[in-house]
Design a protein around this motif. Structure first.
Motif, PDB file in Angstrom:
ATOM      1  N   SER C  76       0.832  -1.199   0.000  1.00  0.00           N
ATOM      2  CA  SER C  76       0.000   0.000   0.000  1.00  0.00           C
ATOM      3  C   SER C  76       0.864   1.245   0.000  1.00  0.00           C
ATOM      4  CB  SER C  76      -0.906   0.008   1.228  1.00  0.00           C
ATOM      5  OG  SER C  76      -1.697  -1.142   1.220  1.00  0.00           O
ATOM      6  N   GLY C  77       2.056   1.121  -0.594  1.00  0.00           N
ATOM      7  CA  GLY C  77       2.924   2.287  -0.708  1.00  0.00           C
ATOM      8  C   GLY C  77       2.255   3.337  -1.584  1.00  0.00           C
ATOM      9  N   PRO C  78       2.809   4.542  -1.587  1.00  0.00           N
ATOM     10  CA  PRO C  78       2.162   5.657  -2.295  1.00  0.00           C
ATOM     11  C   PRO C  78       1.875   5.348  -3.763  1.00  0.00           C
ATOM     12  CG  PRO C  78       4.015   6.442  -0.994  1.00  0.00           C
ATOM     13  CD  PRO C  78       4.047   4.949  -0.924  1.00  0.00           C
ATOM     14  N   ILE C  79       2.788   4.664  -4.450  1.00  0.00           N
ATOM     15  CA  ILE C  79       2.590   4.429  -5.882  1.00  0.00           C
ATOM     16  C   ILE C  79       1.616   3.271  -6.107  1.00  0.00           C
ATOM     17  CG2 ILE C  79       3.770   3.834  -8.036  1.00  0.00           C
ATOM     18  CD1 ILE C  79       4.308   6.710  -6.796  1.00  0.00           C
ATOM     19  N   CYS C  80       1.779   2.200  -5.290  1.00  0.00           N
ATOM     20  CA  CYS C  80       0.852   1.075  -5.424  1.00  0.00           C
ATOM     21  C   CYS C  80      -0.573   1.520  -5.112  1.00  0.00           C
ATOM     22  CB  CYS C  80       1.272  -0.078  -4.527  1.00  0.00           C
ATOM     23  SG  CYS C  80       2.775  -0.895  -5.143  1.00  0.00           S
ATOM     24  N   LYS C  81      -0.679   2.477  -4.195  1.00  0.00           N
ATOM     25  CA  LYS C  81      -2.003   3.036  -3.857  1.00  0.00           C
ATOM     26  C   LYS C  81      -2.616   3.676  -5.114  1.00  0.00           C
ATOM     27  CE  LYS C  81      -4.179   3.956   0.214  1.00  0.00           C
ATOM     28  NZ  LYS C  81      -4.109   3.204   1.479  1.00  0.00           N
ATOM     29  N   LEU C  82      -1.781   4.409  -5.839  1.00  0.00           N
ATOM     30  CA  LEU C  82      -2.277   5.041  -7.068  1.00  0.00           C
ATOM     31  C   LEU C  82      -2.721   3.983  -8.077  1.00  0.00           C
ATOM     32  CD1 LEU C  82       0.455   7.784  -7.784  1.00  0.00           C
ATOM     33  CD2 LEU C  82      -1.626   7.986  -6.419  1.00  0.00           C
ATOM     34  N   ARG C  83      -2.078   2.817  -8.015  1.00  0.00           N
ATOM     35  CA  ARG C  83      -2.362   1.759  -8.990  1.00  0.00           C
ATOM     36  C   ARG C  83      -3.495   0.837  -8.538  1.00  0.00           C
ATOM     37  NH1 ARG C  83       0.195   4.989 -11.438  1.00  0.00           N
ATOM     38  NH2 ARG C  83       2.388   4.822 -12.006  1.00  0.00           N
ATOM     39  N   GLY C  84      -4.085   1.157  -7.384  1.00  0.00           N
ATOM     40  CA  GLY C  84      -5.278   0.404  -6.992  1.00  0.00           C
ATOM     41  C   GLY C  84      -5.049  -0.673  -5.952  1.00  0.00           C
ATOM     42  N   SER C  85      -4.080  -0.499  -5.077  1.00  0.00           N
ATOM     43  CA  SER C  85      -3.820  -1.558  -4.089  1.00  0.00           C
ATOM     44  C   SER C  85      -5.031  -1.795  -3.182  1.00  0.00           C
ATOM     45  CB  SER C  85      -2.577  -1.238  -3.261  1.00  0.00           C
ATOM     46  OG  SER C  85      -2.750  -0.060  -2.523  1.00  0.00           O
ATOM     47  N   ASP C  86      -5.809  -0.744  -2.891  1.00  0.00           N
ATOM     48  CA  ASP C  86      -6.984  -0.953  -2.034  1.00  0.00           C
ATOM     49  C   ASP C  86      -7.964  -1.924  -2.687  1.00  0.00           C
ATOM     50  OD1 ASP C  86      -5.894   0.729  -0.191  1.00  0.00           O
ATOM     51  OD2 ASP C  86      -7.115   2.473  -0.741  1.00  0.00           O
ATOM     52  N   GLU C  87      -8.170  -1.752  -4.004  1.00  0.00           N
ATOM     53  CA  GLU C  87      -9.089  -2.652  -4.715  1.00  0.00           C
ATOM     54  C   GLU C  87      -8.523  -4.071  -4.755  1.00  0.00           C
ATOM     55  OE1 GLU C  87      -8.252   0.464  -5.572  1.00  0.00           O
ATOM     56  OE2 GLU C  87      -9.470   1.208  -7.243  1.00  0.00           O
ATOM     57  N   LEU C  88      -7.207  -4.162  -4.940  1.00  0.00           N
ATOM     58  CA  LEU C  88      -6.598  -5.493  -5.004  1.00  0.00           C
ATOM     59  C   LEU C  88      -6.776  -6.234  -3.680  1.00  0.00           C
ATOM     60  CD1 LEU C  88      -5.029  -7.438  -6.822  1.00  0.00           C
ATOM     61  CD2 LEU C  88      -2.916  -6.452  -5.943  1.00  0.00           C
ATOM     62  N   ILE C  89      -6.681  -5.505  -2.592  1.00  0.00           N
ATOM     63  CA  ILE C  89      -6.876  -6.140  -1.277  1.00  0.00           C
ATOM     64  C   ILE C  89      -8.299  -6.680  -1.182  1.00  0.00           C
ATOM     65  CG2 ILE C  89      -7.032  -5.691   1.211  1.00  0.00           C
ATOM     66  CD1 ILE C  89      -4.706  -3.697   0.837  1.00  0.00           C
ATOM     67  N   GLU C  90      -9.259  -5.910  -1.694  1.00  0.00           N
ATOM     68  CA  GLU C  90     -10.651  -6.370  -1.713  1.00  0.00           C
ATOM     69  C   GLU C  90     -10.779  -7.652  -2.535  1.00  0.00           C
ATOM     70  OE1 GLU C  90     -13.658  -4.745  -0.447  1.00  0.00           O
ATOM     71  OE2 GLU C  90     -12.059  -3.889   0.811  1.00  0.00           O
ATOM     72  N   GLU C  91     -10.067  -7.687  -3.643  1.00  0.00           N
ATOM     73  CA  GLU C  91     -10.166  -8.831  -4.553  1.00  0.00           C
ATOM     74  C   GLU C  91      -9.594 -10.103  -3.954  1.00  0.00           C
ATOM     75  OE1 GLU C  91      -8.274  -8.313  -8.332  1.00  0.00           O
ATOM     76  OE2 GLU C  91      -9.558  -6.623  -8.882  1.00  0.00           O
TER      77      GLU C  91
END
Lengths: 354, 547, 542
Positions: C76-91
């Protein structure tokens, strides 16, 4: 001897002294919260920061060694602002409006006093609180009111460095840091020996002496009488705390020659026997096979008559005295003197053979 | 204390407590220091944290043993064998301090011959400690720059108590570990003022300051001081006195001691006290002993009286009254003085404890430089022979009180009673951290009661089944003198075949069992070793109530 | 068959710095650290149980719950956050978030047990090799990356083929003193961020009394937005090992550690293999790889030493400095991966060569991990003094189609933000200091005009609050209070808000005990300076 400049004055220091030690010796009251004389300085609270010429930022005086020719300022508008901000930050992590009773422990009001000095009301920087009290711990000695904890780790350090028990430690990190035992359990069953040293170094009352706290409501001023622990032969110096005619607690004496501030569970917490209802309050004499109350006159007469009777009947060697290894010298001395003068014998011993 | 008096002339801790942080090798034997002297133990822990090596010898794997760098689990009562073998190795490997032996001791040749038979292999067969461990311990202590010995009742409460102490004394003398900071031979005193009671002359053989009563010069001195004729003969020890009740002893004055619970062979003790024609007890509680008295005189307690305690490192310190005495209770010195006056004595018109203490100082060579004022801060350790003297933190610097240190040649003896078919288990006794002595104090304090609410006998878990015992259930423990019922706790602190109990709880009067023998010189009872038998308690089925 | 407790303990008991590897062994065997495991380790290594319990809880990746080791963790680093890490965690079922895992050039980083994977929203997880750094457009000469693209460079044969271990041989011939002289002349300074002259550090260790002396390679690359050490370790491990060997030669050290961040598990094997391959080159020098367990603060050299020693990983008070009193009290040189990897080419090609690589009087080069909203993110080795604009636009291709670069962070997150007006700054410490920032470990994250800078600042401060060790008061409380104030939990009156944020920042930056607390408020001060409107807009929200 080396010298440095402290607040415009030339002051001497010895090799190995920290700036904090030099300043304190010179009568300077630099504030601290994580400092305890006996412990290795931690440099955590940052209240003791001072300005040293040639250094980019203020340095913690407790961890900075004095050096020849240093020019040190212990107070400046900038330093005082940092200290005020730090006190406000620390105050903000605890619930507001808690009155800390000095019965909690020897240093329990340290933070409260600093807050007063810096006029910190505890409302600036308001936010979430950090500690989590363990009121579920059933032990009747150490109150674990961590709502008041400010993570100075004096308890953890005194347990490791002074007591050598390493019973408590730091869990988590950052703002979520808490004081813990092994597996976050109760003190009983952990490596804790209930020596109470953590209680006595805590600067906020987050750790409190539960035996003493029962007397919060007791009227009268809190007074301290220097004495010696009545248990083992180590002879720890302590203060007996009283309110009026009531013993309300015990505290270790930091300058005790035998203990240097330490006590054990017995000396610290097991003093309630002194004013226990079971205490003998009047002389007793045996009448018709029963021990019944008597006046001092009657009891002393009976006691002396009985001894004299045996002396007259069986001779002076027929009376034997046992002196106490618990009572003060004046007890043992008078007992042996009684035997040696009243009965002209050496029929006396103390309880050291058992 | 007699053991050391004979070898080095002073039966007290040789070095100050603060020195406990200084040794590079520490040898603890027969001391459960973390429980019995917890604050002193903190200093050992600090020494260890600074890199000192800790050797612990004890039959039980006590907390100190768990911290040790080398732990010697010897069978109870075999100390002389272990210590003799350590001395054997030190001599054999040339780890002795020749200069010290030559300039400061006598009897070395005799000891050397005596030690020949104490091979580590022989000692291993007696003590159960592997020969290699004995050798390791000997080398560690023998090579130490500053080696310090600490012991307590685990050494002295044996029939061989004096032999044990003298074996330790041999080790210290042969390696020159005496009279310097961080060294020494250090018996730790168990009670707050037991050192003081001896200092004050409450001994059958000594006046105040350990002045022998059979020395005519001393007799003259005290006749002069007290204005009476004094006895020229020593008195008897308390142990002998209790044995002599009905023959030689017919009355007793017992001050502040719960003899009945703390002394060995409690049944015999009870009969003796009951047989007295007159018993006066001075105490703060109506103890088991006080209940047998003809007159019980209520004493003011700690916190209520002013006075002086001397701690284990020979440091007299002031205790102070913080509250008034409970009820009509009075300070001991007042009570005893009133008795003495009624018995016609002169010299008991004291108006304060200060007067008593100052008189004692004036008569004691080791307190002569002290008085009520100078002990206020407790800065001096005796001997303080004259005013202005800085005190004596370390004994035996340069010279022993008896001149040269004397090597003794103790032989190994089995304990007075050994296990057999009828009594196949060793019982050893001691203290627990949260409780103290006979519980008159700690038993009446909530915190300590919480930590140790009842007595248990600790039995090794692997022994339970063979003995038919269950953890937490009751057992009968029997010795040749009596039996007690006690709850069983599975605990691997003691080795298999050895069980442990404290003597703190009067409802489990363990000292009914003990008392199989006494040291021939000191009359100290063998409280540490007692063969016993353990059996489960079989509860009779209880019938329906009301029938 | 699984090893028993006592086998594991025996395996590590006599080893140096045994705690972390022993805990990892239990963690991997059982899938978590059970109470019994902690009891066994406590007894085996003689560490008090309460302390061990507390210390284990400090590390993010040690799990005390059964199955915890195998849990999927998503960066969930700043760049991964931009790339949708929150959604990936949901998935991903049961997935947790983790701090920046050093894969900002190929988001989104995922860890599952011992596997390091990469994923994206709506796609499959897969293993992916570390991208090789792309050559720079102008053919500007490099130092660390000079030979990294040589085929087979990761093996000892490939490394030797491309000139490897020549510098070590040369260093042996020169001897310690000459070697230090050469290094001094090159101007090489610590490239992990602190910028301390390497030759001076090594000389201090060489001259310090006591021993054995120790070299520690700091491979705990935890700064968000930094992934350059990963590229070096993955593609050029022997360069790092050769650098360590030369450091040992210069300092007189007889043992070395590589403290590797937890999130690079495959690199541990790679390094251990490389160390075995290099044993003839290393002679008596023993190099031990120790893997962290998830703690940003362990990138701080003294916290790293505490961690190695099995203590609670708090930074230590200085002085004494590690050069006189480091690992277990011995004189210790702690150097970053990049610094050590720079040493062989410097010795090989000479001090003058290295010094001459910089522009406009600056000496040498610096690796930059560039990520975020640019066309060609990745690692670049720039000459000191290169204008930031050149890096962003000419080397990395500039903003994405139709976008404008609004802000970059410097030194990962620690240097705070620079805004558009600052992009003419040259990449060297003096120029950056003048802008109130610094180059640090060399991570630069790029944010274009589609991003909410205030939200980036909030996430950044939340990261610092999460990673604050808890030792010094200003950082422990200050990072929390600033995070709260960036999350709408502080005072609502804008003037009080600003006064508090400034006061906290001032005190943190002046009196905190280590770099974390000193640097963290750069986020808020640069935010307020560069984006006052964004701040006001957030404060006005109900």
């Amino acid at each position: 001897m080396s010298q440095l400049t402290l607040d415009g004055r030339q002051v001497p220091f010895e090799e190995g002294e920290t700036l904090y030690q030099v300043a304190r010796r010179e009568g300077n009251s630099i504030p601290t919260l994580c400092y305890d004389d006996r412990l290795a300085p931690l440099g955590a609270c940052r209240l003791c920061v001072v300005e040293v010429e040639g250094y980019g930022r203020p340095v913690a005086s407790c961890t900075t060694l004095a050096e020849e020719g240093m020019v040190v300022r212990s107070s400046s508008p900038a330093l005082e602002e940092h200290r005020r901000t730090l006190i406000d930050l620390v105050q903000s992590e605890n619930p507001t409006g808690v009155e800390v009773d000095p019965l909690r422990g020897a240093q329990a009001t340290e933070l409260a006093k600093l807050a007063e000095r810096y006029g910190s009301g505890g409302t600036r920087f308001a936010g979430s609180t950090s500690g989590r009290s363990r009121h579920d711990d059933p032990n009747p000695m150490i109150l674990r009111d961590y709502d008041l904890c400010i993570s100075c780790y004096r308890c953890v350090r005194v347990c490791a460095e002074e007591e050598g028990d390493h019973a408590i430690s730091i869990t988590g990190r950052g703002f979520a840091t808490r004081i813990t035992t092994e597996f976050d359990g109760f003190l009983e069953g952990s490596a804790c020996t209930f020596c109470g040293q953590c209680v006595q170094t805590c600067p906020t009352g987050a750790l409190g002496d539960q035996r003493a706290l029962r007397y919060q409501g007791e009227p009268g001023d809190l007074e301290a009488t220097r004495s010696i622990c009545p248990y083992c032969g180590v002879g720890c110096s302590l203060d007996i705390l009283t309110k009026g005619e009531k013993i309300v607690g015990v505290r270790p004496a930091l300058d005790g020659p035998a203990n240097g501030g330490a006590l054990c569970v017995k000396g610290q917490f097991a003093w309630e026997w002194v004013q226990h209802p079971d205490r003998l309050k009047e002389p007793l004499v045996r009448k018709d096979g029963e021990l019944v109350p008597a006046t001092w006159e009657e009891a002393l007469d009976r006691a002396a008559e009985g001894l004299a009777r045996v002396r007259d009947r069986h001779g002076r060697h027929a009376i034997y005295a046992v002196a106490s290894g618990r009572a003060p010298h004046e007890s043992a001395y008078t007992v042996q003197k009684l035997v040696r003068t009243c009965f002209q014998s050496n029929q006396v011993d103390n309880c050291s053979r058992s | 204390m007699a053991g050391l008096a004979a070898t080095i002339g002073r039966g007290a801790m040789s070095n100050p407590l603060s020195d406990m942080e200084k040794p590079d090798v520490i040898f603890c034997i027969g001391t459960n220091m973390t429980e019995a002297h917890p604050v002193a133990a903190t200093r050992l822990k600090k020494a260890q944290a600074r890199g000192a090596t800790l050797i612990v010898a004890d039959p039980r794997r006590i907390p100190l043993a768990r911290r040790a760098d080398l732990y010697l689990q010897l069978r109870v009562g075999t100390d002389v064998a272990l210590l003799g073998a350590m001395a054997h190795v030190i001599a054999r490997e040339g780890l002795v301090d020749r200069e010290f032996i030559e300039s400061r001791t006598e009897g070395w040749e005799a000891l050397q011959r005596h030690l020949e038979k104490f091979t580590p292999e022989w000692a291993a067969s007696i003590t159960g400690v592997p020969a290699e461990s004995i050798e390791r311990a000997a080398r560690l202590y023998g090579k130490a720059e500053r080696g310090a010995i600490f012991y307590t009742l685990g050494i002295t409460e044996h029939i061989s108590g004096v032999d044990n102490v003298q074996s330790l004394s041999n080790l210290a003398l042969m390696t020159g570990n005496v009279g310097r900071p961080g060294t020494g031979i250090n018996p730790m005193r168990g009670q707050n003022n037991i050192q003081g009671a001896g200092d004050c002359g409450a001994l059958p053989n000594n006046y105040v300051g350990f002045q022998p009563v059979d020395d005519p010069a001393n007799q003259a001195k005290f006749e002069e001081a007290w204005g009476v004729r004094v006895d020229t003969e020593k008195g008897m020890t308390k142990v002998r006195a209790l044995e002599s009740v009905g023959e030689k002893i017919f009355a007793m004055l017992i001050v502040g001691e719960n003899t009945l619970v703390s002394d060995p062979d409690a049944e015999h003790c009870r009969r003796a006290l009951e047989e007295l024609e007159h018993l006066v007890v001075v105490d703060i509680f109506l103890t088991e002993t006080a209940r047998l008295a003809d007159v019980v005189l209520p004493a003011a307690a700690w916190g209520e009286v002013d006075g002086v305690f001397t701690n284990t490192e020979r440091r007299p310190q002031r205790v102070r009254a913080a509250v008034p005495p409970q009820g009509q209770s009075k300070p001991d010195w007042w009570i005893v003085s009133q008795l003495a006056k009624r018995l016609g004595a002169q010299g008991f018109d004291y108006s304060s404890p200060a007067e008593v203490f100052n008189e004692l100082c004036s008569l004691s060579p080791i307190y002569h430089g002290l008085d009520w004022e100078t002990v206020a801060e407790g800065r001096l350790q005796w001997p303080v022979p004259e005013r202005g003297h800085p005190g004596t933190p370390i004994l035996h610097v340069g010279r022993f009180p008896r001149g040269r240190g004397l090597f003794m040649c103790p032989e190994y003896r089995d304990p007075a009673e050994v296990i057999d078919e009828d009594y196949p288990i060793w019982l050893t006794t001691g203290r627990r951290l949260a409780q103290y002595h006979t519980l008159t104090m700690s038993g009446r304090s909530i915190g300590t009661r919480y930590l140790a609410p009842e007595e248990v006998v600790e039995v090794h878990p692997d022994d339970l089944q063979g003995l038919g015992l269950t953890d937490g259930a009751l057992a009968v423990m029997k010795s040749r003198r009596g039996e007690v019922v006690v709850k069983v706790a599975a605990d691997d602190t003691s080795p298999r075949g050895t069980v442990f109990c404290s003597f703190s709880f009067s409802d489990v009067p363990v000292n009914i069992l003990t008392g199989g023998g006494y040291d021939p010189i000191t009359d100290t009872a063998e409280l540490k070793v007692c063969p016993v038998r353990l059996e489960p308690v079989r509860l009779e089925p209880v019938g329906p109530s009301g029938t | 068959m699984q090893p028993t407790d006592s086998e594991l303990i025996q395996r590590w008991q006599g080893e140096p710095a045994p705690l972390l590897p022993l805990l990892h062994a239990f963690h991997e065997r059982d899938g978590y650290l059970s109470d019994d495991a902690l009891r066994a380790v406590s007894q085996g290594l003689r560490i008090p149980l309460a302390e061990l319990f507390g210390t284990v809880s400090f590390y993010h990746h040690f799990s005390r719950e059964p199955g915890g080791h195998g849990v999927t963790r998503v960066c969930s680093g700043p760049i991964c956050k931009l790339r949708g890490s929150d959604e990936l965690i949901e998935e991903l079922e049961g997935a947790h978030s983790m701090a920046c895992s050093g894969r900002c050039d190929e988001p989104i980083g995922v860890l599952r047990g011992g596997e390091a994977l990469v994923g994206h929203v709506g796609g499959e997880l897969g293993a992916q090799p570390t991208p090789l750094p792309a050559p720079n457009p102008g053919g500007v000469e490099e130092c660390c990356f000079r030979s990294i693209r040589v085929e087979g460079r990761g093996s000892i044969e490939g490394y030797r083929r491309s000139g490897g271990y020549r510098a070590l041989e040369k260093a042996r011939a020169m001897g310690g003193e000459a070697l230090l002289g050469e290094l001094e002349a090159s101007g090489l300074a610590g490239r992990g961020g602190a910028g301390f002259p390497t030759a001076r550090k090594w000389r201090a260790v060489r001259e310090a009394p006591g021993g054995p002396k120790t070299v520690v390679c700091n491979a705990d690359e935890g700064e968000p937005g930094c992934f350059k050490d990963r590229a070096l370790l993955d593609h050029d491990p022997h360069a790092v090992i050769e650098g360590i060997a030369i450091a040992a030669l210069a300092t007189g050290a007889t043992r070395a550690f590589i403290y590797l961040r937890y999130e690079y598990p495959w690199i541990q094997e790679k390094l251990e293999r490389a160390i075995v391959e290099a044993r003839d080159e290393l002679g008596e020098l023993a190099i031990h790889v120790r893997r962290g367990a998830g703690a940003y603060i362990c990138g701080e050299e003294t916290a790293l030493l505490s961690s190695l020693e099995g203590e609670h990983p708090f930074p230590r008070n200085r002085p004494p400095y590690p050069v006189t009193c480091g690992f277990e009290g011995t004189p210790t040189a702690v150097n970053n991966v990049e610094t050590l990897a720079s040493v062989p080419p410097i010795l090989d090609l000479g001090a003058q060569w290295y010094a001459g690589l910089g522009l406009a009087g600056h000496k040498g080069t610096k690796l930059i991990s560039l990520s975020g909203d640019v066309r060609r993110p990745g690692n670049y080795e720039v000459p000191m003094g290169l204008p930031l604009d050149t890096l962003l636009h000419e080397w990395a291709g500039g903003p994405l189609e139709g976008r404008r670069i609004e802000a970059v962070t410097m030194a990962g997150l620690s240097g705070g933000f620079l805004g558009r007006d600052d992009f003419d700054v040259t990449l060297d410490e003096p120029a950056l200091r003048a802008k109130g920032s610094f180059l640090g470990a060399g991570g630069i994250m790029v944010f274009d005009d589609s991003r909410d800078i205030f939200a980036v600042a909030r996430e950044a401060m939340a990261f610092f609050a999460d990673e604050s060790c808890g030792k010094c008061f200003p950082c422990r409380i200050g990072t929390r209070r600033l995070t709260e104030r960036l999350s709408g939990e502080g005072p609502t009156d804008p003037s009080i808000w600003k006064e508090e944020v400034e006061a906290i920042g001032r005190t943190m930056s002046q009196v905190s005990a280590c770099g974390l607390g000193i640097a963290a408020p750069l986020i808020t001060t640069s935010l307020m300076r560069l984006f006052p409107d964004a701040v006001d807009a957030h404060l006005k929200r109900p």
